[in-house]
Design a protein around this motif. Structure first.
Motif, PDB file in Angstrom:
ATOM      1  N   ARG A 265       0.872  -1.177   0.000  1.00  8.08           N
ATOM      2  CA  ARG A 265       0.000   0.000   0.000  1.00  8.08           C
ATOM      3  C   ARG A 265       0.910   1.229   0.000  1.00  8.08           C
ATOM      4  O   ARG A 265       1.903   1.257   0.743  1.00  8.08           O
ATOM      5  CB  ARG A 265      -0.896   0.031   1.243  1.00  8.08           C
ATOM      6  CG  ARG A 265      -1.936  -1.065   1.253  1.00  8.08           C
ATOM      7  CD  ARG A 265      -2.880  -0.903   2.429  1.00  8.08           C
ATOM      8  NE  ARG A 265      -3.838  -1.997   2.495  1.00  8.08           N
ATOM      9  CZ  ARG A 265      -4.803  -2.081   3.401  1.00  8.08           C
ATOM     10  NH1 ARG A 265      -4.946  -1.135   4.315  1.00  8.08           N
ATOM     11  NH2 ARG A 265      -5.636  -3.103   3.405  1.00  8.08           N
ATOM     12  N   VAL A 266       0.564   2.222  -0.797  1.00  9.95           N
ATOM     13  CA  VAL A 266       1.428   3.393  -0.928  1.00  9.95           C
ATOM     14  C   VAL A 266       0.657   4.657  -0.595  1.00  9.95           C
ATOM     15  O   VAL A 266      -0.429   4.896  -1.135  1.00  9.95           O
ATOM     16  CB  VAL A 266       2.021   3.479  -2.352  1.00  9.95           C
ATOM     17  CG1 VAL A 266       2.769   4.796  -2.545  1.00  9.95           C
ATOM     18  CG2 VAL A 266       2.976   2.311  -2.596  1.00  9.95           C
ATOM     19  N   GLY A 267       1.230   5.464   0.312  1.00 11.83           N
ATOM     20  CA  GLY A 267       0.649   6.760   0.648  1.00 11.83           C
ATOM     21  C   GLY A 267       1.517   7.872   0.071  1.00 11.83           C
ATOM     22  O   GLY A 267       2.731   7.695  -0.094  1.00 11.83           O
ATOM     23  N   LEU A 281      -3.082   5.539   3.054  1.00  5.18           N
ATOM     24  CA  LEU A 281      -2.764   4.128   2.793  1.00  5.18           C
ATOM     25  C   LEU A 281      -4.003   3.344   2.366  1.00  5.18           C
ATOM     26  O   LEU A 281      -3.924   2.443   1.543  1.00  5.18           O
ATOM     27  CB  LEU A 281      -2.123   3.496   4.037  1.00  5.18           C
ATOM     28  CG  LEU A 281      -0.682   3.950   4.306  1.00  5.18           C
ATOM     29  CD1 LEU A 281      -0.243   3.561   5.707  1.00  5.18           C
ATOM     30  CD2 LEU A 281       0.275   3.376   3.263  1.00  5.18           C
ATOM     31  N   SER A 282      -5.169   3.718   2.923  1.00  7.04           N
ATOM     32  CA  SER A 282      -6.384   2.980   2.530  1.00  7.04           C
ATOM     33  C   SER A 282      -6.742   3.267   1.071  1.00  7.04           C
ATOM     34  O   SER A 282      -7.353   2.441   0.392  1.00  7.04           O
ATOM     35  CB  SER A 282      -7.555   3.334   3.457  1.00  7.04           C
ATOM     36  OG  SER A 282      -7.717   4.727   3.516  1.00  7.04           O
ATOM     37  N   LYS A 315       0.331  10.944  13.087  1.00  9.44           N
ATOM     38  CA  LYS A 315      -1.023  11.021  13.637  1.00  9.44           C
ATOM     39  C   LYS A 315      -2.089  10.587  12.642  1.00  9.44           C
ATOM     40  O   LYS A 315      -3.078   9.961  13.013  1.00  9.44           O
ATOM     41  CB  LYS A 315      -1.310  12.458  14.100  1.00  9.44           C
ATOM     42  CG  LYS A 315      -0.510  12.874  15.327  1.00  9.44           C
ATOM     43  CD  LYS A 315      -0.724  14.357  15.628  1.00  9.44           C
ATOM     44  CE  LYS A 315       0.190  14.826  16.745  1.00  9.44           C
ATOM     45  NZ  LYS A 315       0.208  16.285  16.838  1.00  9.44           N
ATOM     46  N   GLU A 316      -1.905  10.941  11.376  1.00  5.75           N
ATOM     47  CA  GLU A 316      -3.010  10.749  10.418  1.00  5.75           C
ATOM     48  C   GLU A 316      -2.777   9.657   9.385  1.00  5.75           C
ATOM     49  O   GLU A 316      -3.729   9.051   8.912  1.00  5.75           O
ATOM     50  CB  GLU A 316      -3.303  12.083   9.701  1.00  5.75           C
ATOM     51  CG  GLU A 316      -3.821  13.149  10.646  1.00  5.75           C
ATOM     52  CD  GLU A 316      -4.115  14.458   9.932  1.00  5.75           C
ATOM     53  OE1 GLU A 316      -4.379  14.423   8.704  1.00  5.75           O
ATOM     54  OE2 GLU A 316      -4.065  15.510  10.601  1.00  5.75           O
ATOM     55  N   VAL A 317      -1.517   9.435   8.995  1.00  7.12           N
ATOM     56  CA  VAL A 317      -1.284   8.519   7.859  1.00  7.12           C
ATOM     57  C   VAL A 317      -0.998   7.094   8.343  1.00  7.12           C
ATOM     58  O   VAL A 317      -1.595   6.138   7.867  1.00  7.12           O
ATOM     59  CB  VAL A 317      -0.152   9.042   6.954  1.00  7.12           C
ATOM     60  CG1 VAL A 317       0.005   8.132   5.733  1.00  7.12           C
ATOM     61  CG2 VAL A 317      -0.463  10.473   6.506  1.00  7.12           C
ATOM     62  N   ASN A 322      -6.848   4.831   8.912  1.00  4.57           N
ATOM     63  CA  ASN A 322      -6.574   5.349   7.564  1.00  4.57           C
ATOM     64  C   ASN A 322      -5.810   4.351   6.696  1.00  4.57           C
ATOM     65  O   ASN A 322      -5.180   4.729   5.716  1.00  4.57           O
ATOM     66  CB  ASN A 322      -5.809   6.669   7.645  1.00  4.57           C
ATOM     67  CG  ASN A 322      -6.703   7.798   8.137  1.00  4.57           C
ATOM     68  OD1 ASN A 322      -7.898   7.807   7.849  1.00  4.57           O
ATOM     69  ND2 ASN A 322      -6.149   8.720   8.906  1.00  4.57           N
ATOM     70  N   GLY A 323      -5.882   3.081   7.095  1.00  6.25           N
ATOM     71  CA  GLY A 323      -5.353   2.039   6.203  1.00  6.25           C
ATOM     72  C   GLY A 323      -4.024   1.432   6.587  1.00  6.25           C
ATOM     73  O   GLY A 323      -3.528   0.544   5.894  1.00  6.25           O
ATOM     74  N   SER A 324      -3.415   1.886   7.713  1.00  4.09           N
ATOM     75  CA  SER A 324      -2.157   1.250   8.126  1.00  4.09           C
ATOM     76  C   SER A 324      -2.453  -0.151   8.667  1.00  4.09           C
ATOM     77  O   SER A 324      -3.434  -0.351   9.368  1.00  4.09           O
ATOM     78  CB  SER A 324      -1.476   2.075   9.215  1.00  4.09           C
ATOM     79  OG  SER A 324      -0.523   1.281   9.892  1.00  4.09           O
TER      80      SER A 324
END
Length: 1251
Positions: A265-267, A281-282, A315-317, A322-324
């Motif tokens: 998964r790539v952010g 990531l999601s 905090k957010e990614v 959020n997909g982690s």
């Protein structure tokens, strides 16, 4: 409110539609070639007969067609020929005859395509009745199978391939649809396999290519299960061209990654003044969408606030919402790309992100700050920091960057945990040592930092065997003054020691390291006297600031006392002072921040353990050196330096280490063989003389060539470990796997050292396991792996390194046929075995008797508690002379296995008797009955026979051929030493740290496991049970089995007692079918409920052990996470070709998964699995405890700071701390406690300065 029937009916219809087709048109294509042979043909006939009998054959259900093939196709009947079962069976009886001929599968597939799958299907809808081809093959095809298979599959035909005898795995995989390929050992196995085949046909009928929810979960290419986030500084100084270079780099990287929901998964996050999440990531599961987002990136104006951007990332990614997938054990990685210094503080933000388990890579271009890049990146810098001069250099860096990423995944998933195991195994040799910890408790460290220091030290000492006569540990804390936390003889086990370290409270104050070194020296001198100056002494100093007093004089005094000092510096520690403390560069360690201490733990432990592990280093080492054109003179010179450094770290000599060298490119060239040089200088000179060859890279050919150098004619020694070290920078142009496997089967351990130009997949094929591969960016980094490689040679991993809990009695032939020298060889053999044991009252006990005409006891099991005493008596023993009455001696030894004489048979400790004899027994007629009586009592009898001993008698004593050993001469005892010690070691019990556990076995019963392998799995589980005290109040056992179905075998506590549970496991019948681990994990969860026999509510550790031989065909991560969330510890054992990344998603951590090459290797890892289960209870099930401890430490530090202000006028004699009065303490405690009741204080505490 109940739903109406209409709804229910609707639901059923939908479910059926989703379930897909139920029946199919099946064509069997059966091998009838000479490879199969006419003798095997009846088994094929029986197989097809069973298939016809087991499938419902009707006009609206299954239709069958049949053909044979060899070099051509022979059609037996078509899909429309017979409407039912009986006419088909009649045809088989009358017309089905063996063909003979060569094996051309490709041709047969092509002809079958035209014959059975090209004509209209007689009105049957392919969606409702899919066409299936079952191909049976007995050998490798003489023609290509891939093209014909693809044509069939393109036409909608699903193919099941089944191999027997010498069938090619490659052919079977090339033909099969997805994972539907099966390789049986013999043609006889078709009979039992036919039962599974019915189910497989049903599965294939429903199977939809690429449908994730259906049967197959996404397969990821190579090491590519990770969450990767790019953090991009997008303010590119007005140059559009530079921004294009950045976008091209990102596009190329993303294009090369295997981006899917269950793989990579790539952010994407962009920042300058502000930070913007481009895709989370999601959202980062669709490659084309990510590439589009990269295209849409545009430059921003503003300054770089990298610290703020990293905080947002944390905090957010990198959050589960959020997909982690961090809670599923998936590696977390951030990649910072920047070209300038940050305007804000980056250190704290980076530390907090790394503490969350994120590995950070930094890529600095142009004006990026080197210092900031290193403080942001993970440790060590050479692995995680890249610096480029211009944006134009990004393109050339792309391949290196991708290799770094993949290396990181492999390191997290496979390498780190396995190297830690190797280290633990090597540290077993450090049997005796005294270690003091000197801990900087000054005010410059925050509460979380101090907590990390303690965790680090706990993990370091946790690698050793803590006991009064083994390794002892003491601790001193210092700041302005020093304080003895606990003396070296205070704690006698690992658990108590761990708690004591955990309970150390930070002092606060300045850093006076010199005074603390002086005080600790006096403690070490006292410790040395206690053990007669015979035990190595170590001092581990951990500091985070510059010392205010002089350290040179106390450091010199420590060295004069032969105390090894390890200086570990963090943050503001002064590197010159660290070198002065340690006295030697190799014992100096520095990290930028406290979170990186965990990254150097293994290095520190390895340095402590290396001395003992390498003390008796004995090995035959061949270097196989790539000398191809791609290396170039500069790197060739660096490679020679690397080899010479390894030589300088080895003890060279005829009875120690021998080294030989072969170079290769397109040709192979011997430089020198193993016995040519016997000194370090001679070998180094010979390496210097090597001339670069040039040309291509034929590594496979070189591996075949070098194999001869491990023979005695080329200087190799029998019974000495053999190593091959391959050093290469290029991709092999020939096949490497087969020659490498041949070397490994000869017992040669292969380490592969490759720089990034080489192919890491090939290196893993050569070495056999990822942890045996050192894959580095360039030749300069080779120096960083030298110590790891030397340690791996000193102490290659042994699954059973120490005999742990056992009662052993030697029965020694002392008759007249054995002379003094021979008797001494026998004694050395026994002493070698004693040295491999952890001797002690509660550990391994030894007894011995010698015999000739009469037996005589040397010592009983309860007589001696130390290794030294046992060895001393054996060394002083002399032969008796006389005749050989072995049966009488065995009968006499029976009384030694009683409680009165020190035996722990009734406490469940395994009992072993080792009889060593060189002649035939004078009372041979009584041997059988006497030995059987001992074995029936539960005593394992190992018989060692030399020269004149009679193998028939040895077998009578041992009871089975794997328990007796025979050598022609006394000198031959060395050759069987490792086999005998393995037998003894494997029969010993593991020292279990927990009394109670609820243990559930979840067994893979799918088709891919051969019935004989399923039996081996059951035997393995029975052997695991033997190491536990199985009873209602101690260890409860449960078992379940899965394929695509789940079957409850027996819940926890249903059966009690080792024998009863063993019997139940032995009688489990294999399910057969596909591999659905996710579903099994969901269902096995109900075992861990109180009404199912679990003691989960009383705090008893809950453990699930999953055994599988393949990749799950459904999603496992969420089901496993749900179990772990309930406090269930999951361990997994993967056998054969398994997916390491999926195993980690089951266990949640790399150290809880094990892999073995085949079912025979299971017994090698039994000890490790039992040891893992035995340490389960020690892990905190309450993650909040760490948080509470940090609060309490924060409170403690605040209290001390307040105290310091009030007590500054109080004189403190002798540098010792004095307690304040109870009233003053209480007042200070209250004032310190109030602010800590607020949750925001912890955050603020981190920011409080040491003032």
């Amino acid at each position: 409110m109940p739903r109406s029937d209409g709804c229910k009916e609707n639901e059923i219809t939908n479910r059926d539609a989703k379930a897909g087709p139920k029946y199919a048109d099946v064509v069997f294509l059966l091998d009838s070639s000479d490879h199969l042979g006419s003798k095997s043909f009846p088994f094929v006939k029986m197989f097809i007969t069973k298939m016809i009998n087991s499938l419902p054959i009707e006009a609206d259900k299954y239709r069958l067609a049949l053909a044979q093939y060899s070099d051509k196709l022979h059609s037996e009947f078509h899909l429309s020929t017979f409407k039912g079962r009986n006419p088909m069976l009649n045809h088989l009886k009358k017309n089905f005859q063996f063909l003979g001929g060569s094996l051309q599968i490709g041709k047969a597939l092509q002809e079958a395509h035209g014959t059975y799958f090209s004509a209209p299907t007689n009105g049957r809808d392919r969606k409702q009745f899919p066409p299936i081809l079952v191909v049976l093959a007995s050998a490798e095809s003489e023609d290509d199978v891939e093209e014909a298979s693809k044509a069939l599959q393109k036409d909608g035909v699903k193919i099941i391939s089944v191999g027997v005898q010498e069938a090619s795995e490659e052919n079977l995989k090339a033909m099969a649809t997805s994972h539907f390929h099966f390789n049986l050992r013999t043609v006889r196995d078709l009979s039992t396999f036919s039962q599974n085949m019915t189910q497989i046909i049903k599965e294939v009928t429903k199977y939809k290519e690429g449908a994730v929810d259906d049967i197959l979960v996404e397969v990821c290419q190579g090491p590519s299960v990770a969450d990767v986030v790019f953090l991009l500084d997008v303010s590119v100084n007005g140059s559009e061209e530079n921004f294009d270079f950045l976008k091209e780099f990102l596009e190329e990287s993303v294009s090369a990654l295997d981006i899917k929901e269950n793989c990579m998964r790539v952010g994407l996050v962009a920042y300058s003044n502000e930070t913007k999440v481009i895709n989370s990531l999601s959202m980062g599961i669709n490659k084309s969408e990510i590439l589009q987002n990269i295209q849409n990136l545009s430059p921003q104006t503003g300054q770089a606030y990298t610290g703020a951007a990293i905080n947002k990332l944390r905090k957010e990614v990198f959050s589960a919402r959020n997909g982690s997938r961090k809670n599923q054990g998936v590696p977390q990685m951030a990649v910072l790309v920047t070209h300038r210094a940050s305007e804000d503080n980056v250190t704290k933000a980076a530390v907090n992100l790394r503490r969350e388990g994120v590995a950070i890579f930094t890529l600095g271009i142009e004006g990026a700050s080197d210092t900031q890049l290193e403080k942001i990146a993970s440790h060590p810098a050479e692995q995680y920091v890249s610096k480029l001069k211009t944006f134009a250099d990004l393109a050339a860096h792309n391949q290196t960057f991708l290799k770094k990423l993949r290396n990181q995944i492999t390191h997290t998933v496979s390498v780190f945990s396995e190297w830690t195991e190797t280290l633990k195994s090597g540290c077993v040799d450090t049997e005796e040592a005294d270690i003091y910890l000197l801990i900087d408790g000054s005010g410059s460290a925050q509460a979380t930092d101090f907590h990390e220091m303690k965790s680090f030290l706990s993990e370091v000492v946790g690698m050793f065997n803590i006991a009064p006569h083994k390794v002892r540990v003491g601790a001193v804390q210092y700041a302005d003054s020093w304080d003895l936390e606990f003396e070296i003889n205070k704690y006698s086990n690992k658990q108590d020691l761990g708690k004591a370290i955990e309970n150390i409270r930070q002092m606060g104050g300045n850093t006076n390291t010199g005074a603390a070194l002086n005080f600790t020296l006096s403690l070490l001198q006292k410790a040395k006297q206690q053990r007669g100056n015979k035990v190595p002494c170590h001092l581990v100093v951990l500091t985070n600031g510059m010392s205010k007093d002089s350290i040179l004089e106390p450091a010199n005094r420590l060295r004069e006392e032969h105390i090894r000092v390890y200086a570990i510096g963090v943050k503001e520690a002064n590197k010159t002072q660290l070198r002065e403390i340690a006295g030697e560069e190799k014992r100096v360690y520095y990290v930028h921040d406290f979170d990186a201490l965990k990254d150097i733990r293994n290095q520190v432990v390895q340095e402590i353990c290396a001395e003992e592990a390498c003390k008796e280093m004995k090995a035959d080492i061949m270097f196989l050196v790539d000398s191809s054109g791609s290396i170039g003179p500069e790197n060739f010179s660096k490679m020679k330096t690397f080899m010479k450094n390894l030589v300088s770290k080895s003890q060279i000599g005829a009875n120690q280490v021998q080294i030989g060298v072969v170079q290769f490119s397109g040709v192979n060239k011997e430089e020198f063989q193993l016995d040519r040089f016997m000194s370090q200088s001679d070998i180094s000179n010979a390496i210097d003389q090597m001339v670069h060859i040039g040309e291509t890279t034929l590594t496979g050919s070189a591996l075949s060539f070098v194999s001869q150098y491990f023979s005695p004619t080329k200087g190799a020694r029998p019974n000495v470990r053999k190593f091959l070290i391959l050093i290469t920078d290029g991709e092999a142009q020939d096949v490497v796997k087969e020659p490498a496997v041949a070397l490994r089967q000869e017992g040669i351990i292969i380490y592969s050292v490759g720089v990034f130009g080489s192919n890491v997949t090939q290196l893993e094929e050569i070495s056999g396991r990822p942890e045996m591969v050192f894959y580095v960016e360039n030749f300069d980094i080779l120096q960083h792996i030298e110590d790891d490689l030397v340690f791996g040679i000193c102490s290659p991993r042994e699954e059973c390194k120490r005999i742990e809990i056992l009662d052993v009695v030697f029965v020694i032939d002392s008759s007249g046929s054995i002379d003094h020298d021979e008797y001494n060889i026998m004694k050395d053999f026994m002493i070698g075995l004693v040295k491999k044991a952890d001797v002690g009252k509660n550990r391994v006990r030894f007894g011995a008797l010698k015999y000739a005409d009469d037996p005589e006891v040397l010592f009983y099991l309860g007589d001696f508690d130390t290794k030294l005493e046992v060895i001393s008596v054996l060394q002083n023993d002399q032969p008796m002379g006389g005749n050989t009455y072995t049966a009488e001696a065995l009968g006499f030894s029976d009384h030694m296995f009683t409680e009165a004489q020190g035996s722990r048979l009734n406490k469940g400790v395994p009992q072993v008797l080792i009889v060593i004899t060189d002649g035939e027994s004078h009372d041979a007629d009584k041997l059988n009955a006497t030995a059987k009586a001992l074995r029936d009592k539960g005593i394992l009898v190992l018989a060692v026979g030399i020269a004149g001993a009679n193998p028939v008698e040895l077998l009578a004593m041992a009871g089975s051929s794997d328990k007796y050993f025979f050598v022609e001469t006394f000198g031959g005892l060395k050759g069987i030493f490792s086999d005998v010690t393995d037998s003894v070691c494997n029969s010993s019990k593991v020292d279990c740290e927990i009394d109670k556990v609820d243990l559930v076995f979840l067994m893979d019963g799918s088709n891919s496991i051969h019935s004989s392998d399923f039996t081996k799995m059951k035997e393995f589980l029975v052997s695991v049970i033997q190491d536990f005290d199985v009873s209602l109040n101690r260890v409860r056992i449960g078992a379940a089995q899965f394929s695509h179905n789940y079957r409850q075998e027996f819940p926890l506590g249903t059966f009690i007692g080792e024998k009863e549970i063993s019997f139940q496991i032995e009688n489990i019948q294999q399910l057969g079918g596909n591999t659905h681990i996710g579903d099994a994990l969901r269902q096995v969860g109900h075992y861990f409920r109180p009404d199912m026999g679990s003691r989960i509510n009383t705090g008893t550790p809950q453990v699930l052990l999953v055994l599988t031989d393949g990749q799950s065909q459904d999603e496992v991560a969420q089901a496993a996470e749900a179990l772990r969330h309930r406090g269930i510890d999951i361990y997994s054992v993967g056998i054969g070709d398994v997916d390491d990344q999926q195993l980690i998603q089951i266990t949640g951590a790399a150290e809880k998964k094990l892999t073995v090459h085949n079912f025979d290797e299971l017994k090698k890892v039994k000890k490790r699995i039992v040891r893992n289960i035995c340490t389960t209870g020690g892990e905190s099930k309450f993650p909040g405890l760490g948080y509470l401890q940090v609060i309490s430490e924060s409170l403690s530090l605040r209290l001390k700071r307040n105290s310091a202000a009030l007590l500054s006028c109080v004189s403190v004699p002798n540098g010792r701390r004095h307690s304040t009065s109870a009233a003053l303490s209480n007042t200070l405690f209250q004032t310190s406690l109030k602010p800590l009741m607020r949750p925001d204080v912890l955050v603020k505490e981190s920011a409080i300065s040491s003032n």
